[in-house]
Design a protein around this motif. Structure first.
Motif, short mmCIF file in Angstrom:
data_model
loop_
_atom_site.label_atom_id
_atom_site.label_comp_id
_atom_site.label_asym_id
_atom_site.label_seq_id
_atom_site.Cartn_x
_atom_site.Cartn_y
_atom_site.Cartn_z
N UNK A 209 -12.26 -20.57 -15.44
CA UNK A 209 -12.87 -20.56 -14.11
C UNK A 209 -11.81 -20.32 -13.03
N UNK A 210 -10.66 -20.97 -13.19
CA UNK A 210 -9.58 -20.76 -12.22
C UNK A 210 -9.07 -19.33 -12.23
N UNK A 211 -8.94 -18.75 -13.44
CA UNK A 211 -8.50 -17.36 -13.53
C UNK A 211 -9.52 -16.42 -12.91
N UNK A 212 -10.80 -16.71 -13.13
CA UNK A 212 -11.84 -15.88 -12.53
C UNK A 212 -11.80 -15.95 -11.00
N UNK A 213 -11.64 -17.18 -10.48
CA UNK A 213 -11.56 -17.32 -9.03
C UNK A 213 -10.30 -16.66 -8.49
N UNK A 214 -9.19 -16.77 -9.26
CA UNK A 214 -7.95 -16.14 -8.81
C UNK A 214 -8.10 -14.62 -8.77
N UNK A 215 -8.77 -14.06 -9.80
CA UNK A 215 -9.00 -12.61 -9.80
C UNK A 215 -9.88 -12.20 -8.63
N UNK A 216 -10.90 -13.00 -8.34
CA UNK A 216 -11.78 -12.67 -7.21
C UNK A 216 -11.01 -12.73 -5.90
N UNK A 217 -10.19 -13.78 -5.73
CA UNK A 217 -9.41 -13.90 -4.50
C UNK A 217 -8.40 -12.77 -4.39
N UNK A 218 -7.75 -12.45 -5.54
CA UNK A 218 -6.76 -11.37 -5.53
C UNK A 218 -7.42 -10.03 -5.21
N UNK A 220 -10.20 -9.55 -3.52
CA UNK A 220 -10.58 -9.55 -2.10
C UNK A 220 -9.36 -9.31 -1.22
N UNK A 221 -8.22 -9.97 -1.60
CA UNK A 221 -7.00 -9.76 -0.81
C UNK A 221 -6.55 -8.30 -0.89
N UNK A 222 -6.61 -7.70 -2.11
CA UNK A 222 -6.22 -6.29 -2.23
C UNK A 222 -7.14 -5.39 -1.42
N UNK A 223 -8.44 -5.71 -1.46
CA UNK A 223 -9.38 -4.91 -0.67
C UNK A 223 -9.10 -5.05 0.82
N UNK A 224 -8.83 -6.28 1.26
CA UNK A 224 -8.52 -6.48 2.68
C UNK A 224 -7.23 -5.75 3.06
N UNK A 225 -6.22 -5.79 2.15
CA UNK A 225 -4.97 -5.08 2.45
C UNK A 225 -5.22 -3.58 2.55
N UNK A 226 -6.04 -3.06 1.61
CA UNK A 226 -6.33 -1.62 1.64
C UNK A 226 -7.05 -1.23 2.93
N UNK A 227 -8.01 -2.08 3.32
CA UNK A 227 -8.74 -1.80 4.56
C UNK A 227 -7.81 -1.88 5.77
N UNK A 228 -6.96 -2.92 5.80
CA UNK A 228 -6.04 -3.06 6.93
C UNK A 228 -5.04 -1.91 6.99
N UNK A 229 -4.50 -1.52 5.81
CA UNK A 229 -3.55 -0.40 5.80
C UNK A 229 -4.24 0.89 6.23
N UNK A 230 -5.48 1.11 5.75
CA UNK A 230 -6.20 2.32 6.14
C UNK A 230 -6.46 2.33 7.65
N UNK A 231 -6.90 1.18 8.17
CA UNK A 231 -7.12 1.10 9.62
C UNK A 231 -5.83 1.35 10.38
N UNK A 232 -4.73 0.73 9.88
CA UNK A 232 -3.45 0.91 10.56
C UNK A 232 -3.00 2.36 10.50
#
Length: 325
Positions: A209-218, A220-232
């Motif tokens: 469960x922890x690994x699954x949540x870590x993958x989901x958080x990771x 989401x973080x990668x997606x947010x980074x991609x969106x932020x970098x694209x916007x930037x």
């Protein structure tokens, strides 16, 4: 010799008196109660402490302890209920327990106690009753009830049942306690391994469960980074485009205001860019329009060269075996 005979007779009489008095009077202490027996038949019960009398040489006194006494039950195996009524009715065996118990009792009726079990048979009789009570009460309870949930209630039931069974013997049960209730050694090992396996399974489940949540958080973080970098990048491209447009506008305005100065400035930039590297080699004609500011600071056309009105451009660097010309 008469005085000697008289003294001896007096001594004999006194000795007889002492013997008779010793056989007649007896003392009952606070911790005991007495039963006067005449020729094997009980005739009197004495529960109050003090000095008492009996018929000498005929009556005998049996002392019975009136304090709270203990009966220890050695550890033994009993079978507790399985906790499933349907399975229990089908004859399924319950949990085996090693139970170590003891009881506290007081003799309340010396006459009945003497007539039924006697001082020598009380311990064995109570041990039998305690063993029967243990198996009867604990056989209806589950392992969890005996160990944790209903231990006090079960001990109270055992006390009441044992007290009821001991009343015909003149005994009152004060308390019954389970000192220890454990699984047999082989069962304890099996339960330990089962608990260990269960905890390992739970730990693996928590890790998953922890690994699954870590993958989901990771993710989401990668997606947010991609969106932020694209916007930037988008904003930077927009700002760069605006800057290039502003630069071209300024260049255009500068060229419109003074074409000669603009041509001189662009030529200086071309010289700087073409000669930045130490190993740059330029192969050009001496009368090339590229060097017109070398021959004439005003930038007039070199004889035989290109037209002066042509805007200078940076020549493409070419490599040859010769030096700069």
């Amino acid at each position: 010799m008469r005085p000697s005979l008289f003294g001896g007779a007096v001594a004999v009489v006194l000795l007889l008196v002492v013997i008779i008095a010793y056989s007649t009077f007896f003392t009952v202490y606070q911790t005991r109660q007495a039963l006067v027996v005449r020729l094997g038949n009980p005739v009197r019960v004495i529960t109050d402490p003090g000095l008492n009398a009996k018929v000498p040489f005929i009556d005998s006194v049996i002392y019975i302890d009136k304090r709270i006494l203990a009966i220890e039950q050695p550890a033994q195996e009993v079978i507790a209920s399985s906790g499933d009524n349907a399975n229990a009715g089908a004859g399924q065996a319950g949990e085996r327990l090693v139970v170590d118990a003891f009881a506290r009792y007081r003799i309340t009726d010396p006459l009945k106690f003497y007539q039924t079990v006697g001082p020598d048979g009380a311990s064995s009789q109570l041990a039998i009753l305690l063993n029967s009570t243990l198996r009867s009460v604990l056989g209806e309870a589950t392992l969890t009830d005996v160990v944790r949930n209903k231990r006090e209630e079960l001990m109270a039931r055992m006390r009441d049942q044992l007290d009821h069974d001991a009343q015909p013997f003149g005994i009152h049960i004060v308390d019954v306690r389970i000192r220890r209730a454990d699984l047999p050694e082989q069962n304890s090992e099996a339960v330990y391994h089962r608990m260990q396996t269960e905890r390992q399974r739970e730990a693996a489940e928590f890790r998953a469960q922890g690994s699954q949540k870590a993958q989901a958080i990771r993710a989401k973080a990668d997606r947010d980074v991609t969106v932020l970098v694209a916007d930037a990048n988008q904003q930077s491209e927009q700002i760069r485009g605006q800057g290039d447009a502003e630069r071209n506008r300024i260049f255009a305005e500068a060229f419109g205001q003074d074409p000669d100065f603009f041509a001189f400035y662009r030529s200086m930039q071309a010289y700087d860019r073409s000669m930045q590297q130490s190993n740059t080699h330029l192969v050009l004609r001496p009368d090339s329009d590229f060097f017109r500011y070398f021959g004439d600071p005003s930038g007039k056309s070199i004889p035989g060269g290109a037209a002066a009105s042509t805007a200078p451009a940076a020549a493409s660097p070419a490599h040859s075996s010769g030096g700069t010309k």
